[in-house]
Design a protein around this motif. Structure first.
Motif, PDB file in Angstrom:
ATOM      1  N   GLY A  73       0.820  -1.210   0.000  1.00 40.04           N
ATOM      2  CA  GLY A  73       0.000   0.000   0.000  1.00 40.04           C
ATOM      3  C   GLY A  73       0.854   1.259   0.000  1.00 40.04           C
ATOM      4  N   LEU A  74       1.908   1.254   0.822  1.00 36.96           N
ATOM      5  CA  LEU A  74       2.803   2.416   0.852  1.00 36.96           C
ATOM      6  C   LEU A  74       3.491   2.606  -0.501  1.00 36.96           C
ATOM      7  N   LEU A  75       3.986   1.511  -1.068  1.00 40.39           N
ATOM      8  CA  LEU A  75       4.669   1.601  -2.363  1.00 40.39           C
ATOM      9  C   LEU A  75       3.719   2.085  -3.458  1.00 40.39           C
TER      10      LEU A  75
ATOM     11  N   LEU B  22      -7.211   1.900  -3.214  1.00 40.30           N
ATOM     12  CA  LEU B  22      -6.649   0.571  -2.950  1.00 40.30           C
ATOM     13  C   LEU B  22      -5.410   0.679  -2.069  1.00 40.30           C
ATOM     14  N   ALA B  23      -4.557   1.664  -2.366  1.00 43.73           N
ATOM     15  CA  ALA B  23      -3.336   1.854  -1.576  1.00 43.73           C
ATOM     16  C   ALA B  23      -3.697   2.156  -0.125  1.00 43.73           C
ATOM     17  N   LEU B  24      -4.653   3.030   0.070  1.00 46.69           N
ATOM     18  CA  LEU B  24      -5.065   3.387   1.429  1.00 46.69           C
ATOM     19  C   LEU B  24      -5.662   2.184   2.145  1.00 46.69           C
ATOM     20  N   ALA B  25      -6.482   1.431   1.414  1.00 50.03           N
ATOM     21  CA  ALA B  25      -7.094   0.238   2.013  1.00 50.03           C
ATOM     22  C   ALA B  25      -6.023  -0.785   2.386  1.00 50.03           C
ATOM     23  N   PHE B  26      -5.042  -0.956   1.524  1.00 49.00           N
ATOM     24  CA  PHE B  26      -3.945  -1.893   1.813  1.00 49.00           C
ATOM     25  C   PHE B  26      -3.204  -1.489   3.089  1.00 49.00           C
ATOM     26  N   ILE B  27      -2.931  -0.194   3.210  1.00 49.22           N
ATOM     27  CA  ILE B  27      -2.198   0.279   4.395  1.00 49.22           C
ATOM     28  C   ILE B  27      -3.006  -0.011   5.658  1.00 49.22           C
ATOM     29  N   LEU B  28      -4.300   0.250   5.598  1.00 50.38           N
ATOM     30  CA  LEU B  28      -5.147   0.023   6.769  1.00 50.38           C
ATOM     31  C   LEU B  28      -5.251  -1.466   7.096  1.00 50.38           C
TER      32      LEU B  28
END
Lengths: 299, 54
Positions: A73-75, B22-28
């Motif tokens: 997600g960060l990447l 999606l990136a934000l959801a992945f981080i969470l």
């Protein structure tokens, strides 16, 4: 000049824990939970945050995970904001490579014609080598940590059944780890010196090869070997930071191509995955056909 | 708008927005699964693999 200032600030920002270089210890604060966008080993004595590649391998190598949502997600977020702007402006190891390239010592075997007129010829011979970084991303950063993970506990990258450690890229290849973490820590920490063995020699040999490559070719590691740049490059087409081409202004003079030290022709592919967004092409264009920045639809 | 400069189309902007979400959801999700702690534990100790020792 502006880019260089940003690069130095980024280098210092990534490695703000300067006392670590003298004490031989690393920073252990809460910021280590967060990944920086650039390649900066978390075991560098000055590092205040985590390397995204190391963090990705650590999670993939831990027994309880088979995918890292957090690091991915960060990447993904870094990629969508910046693309390879990270490489051109923010990556500490990118700056180190540029400084190495300034050293007027060229080893023939490692030299690649680059940066000025004739860049295309020099790069076409090595075009296939650019795919090596994608293979390293797939095999050493993702596959090997997954396949060789041990049954060790949480946070442990573990030892695989064949004795191969989880973070394979860090362990066998990463020159940033050797140069910015291994050598400073070994120099300042006697117990670590006593633990050195064949693996350290192997890593030093790999780092030396990269250094020699960087002496002869502009950003040798970025071009051919960096898995992080490979990932960011995939998103150059989608990132908010862009290089835009105004085709009606383009005179096809080739000045942008000659100015590009990464071997990209911005008049044909401004969103090339190889473009590190350094802005040399924009400066070289006398017809205002190229612009770069966080460009919206109205720009 | 002059020239043939490529302008982000609706599809491209939508894809970018989806990827951001999606990136934000992945981080969470990663934080919820405890991955941040795994990253911290690895990064807060000297990484012997990175040094070329372990």
């Amino acid at each position: 000049m502006f880019r260089k200032a940003i690069q130095w600030l980024a280098l210092l920002g990534h490695n703000a824990c300067l006392p670590g270089f003298f004490s031989g210890r690393i920073y252990r604060g809460a910021l280590k939970s967060v990944c920086v966008p650039g390649l900066n080993c978390y075991s560098c004595p000055g590092a205040v945050a985590s390397c995204p590649l190391g963090a990705l391998q650590a999670v993939l190598g831990a027994s309880r995970y088979s995918f890292s949502f957090y690091v991915t997600g960060l990447l993904l977020g870094f990629s969508l904001f910046f693309g390879r702007f990270v490489c051109g402006f923010l990556c500490p190891f990118g700056l180190i490579q540029e400084l190495l390239y300034k050293i007027p010592l060229k080893i023939p075997f490692f030299s690649v014609k680059t940066g000025t007129a004739g860049a295309g010829a020099g790069h076409s011979r090595l075009r296939c080598a650019r795919y090596v970084k994608y293979a390293l991303l797939a095999v050493f950063v993702i596959a090997l940590p997954l396949l060789t993970k041990g049954a060790a506990g949480e946070g442990d990258a573990g030892k695989g059944a064949a004795g191969i450690g989880g973070p394979a890229f860090c362990k066998y290849i990463c020159p940033a780890g050797t140069l910015t973490a291994g050598l400073p820590l070994v120099a300042a920490n006697p117990p670590l010196r006593r633990a050195l063995g064949g693996l350290f020699v192997l890593k030093c040999a790999a780092a030396l090869a990269v250094v020699l490559g960087c002496l002869g070719a502009y950003r040798f590691f970025c071009k051919f070997l960096c898995p992080l740049g490979a990932f960011y490059g995939l998103f150059n087409k989608f990132s908010l930071y862009r290089v835009r081409l105004e085709k009606s202004n383009c005179a096809r003079c080739g000045a942008c191509f000659r100015a590009c030290r990464m071997g990209v022709d911005p008049s044909r592919a401004p969103d090339s995955p190889e473009c590190i967004r350094c802005g040399n092409c924009v400066k070289a264009c006398r017809f205002s056909a190229l612009r770069s920045g966080f460009l919206g639809e109205k720009d | 708008m002059t020239g043939t400069r490529r302008i982000p189309g609706v599809g491209e902007k939508a894809l970018r927005a989806v990827l951001f979400v999606l990136a934000l959801a992945f981080i969470l999700v990663g934080a919820w699964r405890g991955e941040i702690r795994t990253v911290f534990l690895k990064a807060s100790r000297i990484c012997l693999e990175c040094l070329g020792i372990g």
